[in-house]
Scaffold this motif. Structure first.
Motif, PDB file in Angstrom:
ATOM      1  N   PHE A 181      -1.530  15.877  -7.698  1.00 25.77           N
ATOM      2  CA  PHE A 181      -0.637  16.059  -6.554  1.00 25.77           C
ATOM      3  C   PHE A 181      -0.233  14.675  -6.072  1.00 25.77           C
ATOM      4  N   THR A 182       0.997  14.274  -6.326  1.00 22.65           N
ATOM      5  CA  THR A 182       1.512  12.982  -5.882  1.00 22.65           C
ATOM      6  C   THR A 182       2.676  13.212  -4.923  1.00 22.65           C
ATOM      7  N   PRO A 183       3.014  12.237  -4.100  1.00 25.27           N
ATOM      8  CA  PRO A 183       4.187  12.386  -3.239  1.00 25.27           C
ATOM      9  C   PRO A 183       5.495  12.490  -4.025  1.00 25.27           C
ATOM     10  N   LEU A 184       5.460  12.166  -5.301  1.00 21.28           N
ATOM     11  CA  LEU A 184       6.659  12.294  -6.126  1.00 21.28           C
ATOM     12  C   LEU A 184       6.802  13.665  -6.773  1.00 21.28           C
ATOM     13  N   LEU A 196      -5.169   8.944  -1.112  1.00 24.58           N
ATOM     14  CA  LEU A 196      -5.015   9.507   0.221  1.00 24.58           C
ATOM     15  C   LEU A 196      -5.477   8.526   1.307  1.00 24.58           C
ATOM     16  N   CYS A 197      -6.298   7.560   0.940  1.00 26.06           N
ATOM     17  CA  CYS A 197      -6.803   6.576   1.904  1.00 26.06           C
ATOM     18  C   CYS A 197      -5.808   5.457   2.187  1.00 26.06           C
ATOM     19  N   PHE A 198      -4.847   5.243   1.303  1.00 22.53           N
ATOM     20  CA  PHE A 198      -3.935   4.112   1.454  1.00 22.53           C
ATOM     21  C   PHE A 198      -3.140   4.125   2.761  1.00 22.53           C
ATOM     22  N   PRO A 199      -2.566   5.254   3.206  1.00 24.81           N
ATOM     23  CA  PRO A 199      -1.876   5.223   4.498  1.00 24.81           C
ATOM     24  C   PRO A 199      -2.812   4.924   5.669  1.00 24.81           C
ATOM     25  N   LEU A 200      -4.061   5.383   5.585  1.00 18.94           N
ATOM     26  CA  LEU A 200      -5.022   5.072   6.641  1.00 18.94           C
ATOM     27  C   LEU A 200      -5.320   3.576   6.668  1.00 18.94           C
ATOM     28  N   ILE A 201      -5.495   2.982   5.497  1.00 13.28           N
ATOM     29  CA  ILE A 201      -5.704   1.531   5.416  1.00 13.28           C
ATOM     30  C   ILE A 201      -4.480   0.805   5.952  1.00 13.28           C
ATOM     31  N   ALA A 202      -3.283   1.328   5.639  1.00 12.38           N
ATOM     32  CA  ALA A 202      -2.050   0.728   6.140  1.00 12.38           C
ATOM     33  C   ALA A 202      -1.977   0.813   7.667  1.00 12.38           C
ATOM     34  N   LEU A 222       0.823  -1.214   0.000  1.00 11.77           N
ATOM     35  CA  LEU A 222       0.000   0.000   0.000  1.00 11.77           C
ATOM     36  C   LEU A 222       0.857   1.265   0.000  1.00 11.77           C
ATOM     37  N   LEU A 223       1.886   1.273   0.837  1.00 16.24           N
ATOM     38  CA  LEU A 223       2.719   2.470   0.931  1.00 16.24           C
ATOM     39  C   LEU A 223       3.554   2.669  -0.325  1.00 16.24           C
ATOM     40  N   THR A 224       4.026   1.577  -0.910  1.00 15.52           N
ATOM     41  CA  THR A 224       4.812   1.691  -2.138  1.00 15.52           C
ATOM     42  C   THR A 224       3.936   2.178  -3.290  1.00 15.52           C
ATOM     43  N   SER A 225       2.728   1.662  -3.385  1.00 15.77           N
ATOM     44  CA  SER A 225       1.847   2.114  -4.463  1.00 15.77           C
ATOM     45  C   SER A 225       1.400   3.556  -4.242  1.00 15.77           C
ATOM     46  N   ASN A 226       1.303   3.981  -2.990  1.00 10.12           N
ATOM     47  CA  ASN A 226       0.884   5.347  -2.700  1.00 10.12           C
ATOM     48  C   ASN A 226       1.918   6.378  -3.149  1.00 10.12           C
ATOM     49  N   ILE A 227       3.166   5.958  -3.275  1.00  9.10           N
ATOM     50  CA  ILE A 227       4.205   6.872  -3.747  1.00  9.10           C
ATOM     51  C   ILE A 227       3.888   7.354  -5.158  1.00  9.10           C
ATOM     52  N   ALA A 279       7.412   2.078   4.450  1.00 11.32           N
ATOM     53  CA  ALA A 279       7.503   0.824   3.696  1.00 11.32           C
ATOM     54  C   ALA A 279       8.733   0.022   4.123  1.00 11.32           C
ATOM     55  N   LEU A 280       9.858   0.699   4.317  1.00 12.65           N
ATOM     56  CA  LEU A 280      11.074  -0.008   4.740  1.00 12.65           C
ATOM     57  C   LEU A 280      10.939  -0.584   6.139  1.00 12.65           C
ATOM     58  N   ILE A 281      10.290   0.148   7.029  1.00 12.14           N
ATOM     59  CA  ILE A 281      10.097  -0.350   8.392  1.00 12.14           C
ATOM     60  C   ILE A 281       9.189  -1.569   8.394  1.00 12.14           C
ATOM     61  N   SER A 282       8.150  -1.555   7.589  1.00 10.69           N
ATOM     62  CA  SER A 282       7.248  -2.716   7.578  1.00 10.69           C
ATOM     63  C   SER A 282       7.938  -3.948   6.985  1.00 10.69           C
ATOM     64  N   VAL A 283       8.818  -3.758   6.000  1.00  8.53           N
ATOM     65  CA  VAL A 283       9.582  -4.899   5.466  1.00  8.53           C
ATOM     66  C   VAL A 283      10.556  -5.412   6.513  1.00  8.53           C
TER      67      VAL A 283
END
Length: 151
Positions: free
Chosen positions: A38-41, A120-126, A16-21, A65-69
């Protein structure tokens, strides 16, 4: 390791976090009716002369994402695994704070309106899936403690 449900949860958080990027978290609508994603990139508003990368959002998503891995591979130390999941949830809450600041500053400087997007919902789902992982890790810890009491 991977066969445990919390590992699947943490992999979902990573996905989720990787796709949200790469997904837009919203778009700016200028007075001419043009939509600018408006994207995080990347954020580009040519009418206002803005073209930048919101580094705070990008860094927090990559860090989450790195912490969850990394948390997946801490399966032998369940207490540390729980702490890392809580820390990751705090990072994602910080993501929303940085997002709001970035969005409000850009919106006020450019005289545009903002439209939210599904990304914008992806981090909340995460964050919710992180909570489910914490519950599963605690359940494992309780099983191990019960088995140690029996011995």
């Amino acid at each position: 390791m991977i066969q445990r449900i919390q590992s699947v949860y943490l992999l979902l958080v990573t996905a989720l976090l990787t796709s949200n990027i790469f997904l837009p978290v919203g778009s700016f609508l200028d007075k001419n009716g043009m939509l600018y994603p408006f994207t995080p990139l990347h954020v580009a508003l040519p009418s206002a002369g803005l073209n930048y990368t919101p580094w705070g959002q990008l860094a927090l998503l990559i860090l989450g994402a790195l912490i969850s891995v990394a948390t997946i591979f801490l399966f032998k130390n369940r207490k540390l695994q729980i702490r890392m999941c809580v820390f990751n949830t705090l990072i994602l809450a910080g993501y929303y704070i940085v997002f709001l600041l970035s969005m409000l500053l850009t919106k006020s400087n450019t005289q545009t309106t903002y439209q939210f997007s599904l990304g914008l919902c992806f981090p909340l789902i995460a964050m919710i899936i992180n909570y489910l992982a914490i519950r599963a890790i605690r359940k494992d810890e309780n099983k191990v403690r019960a088995a140690d009491r029996i011995r």
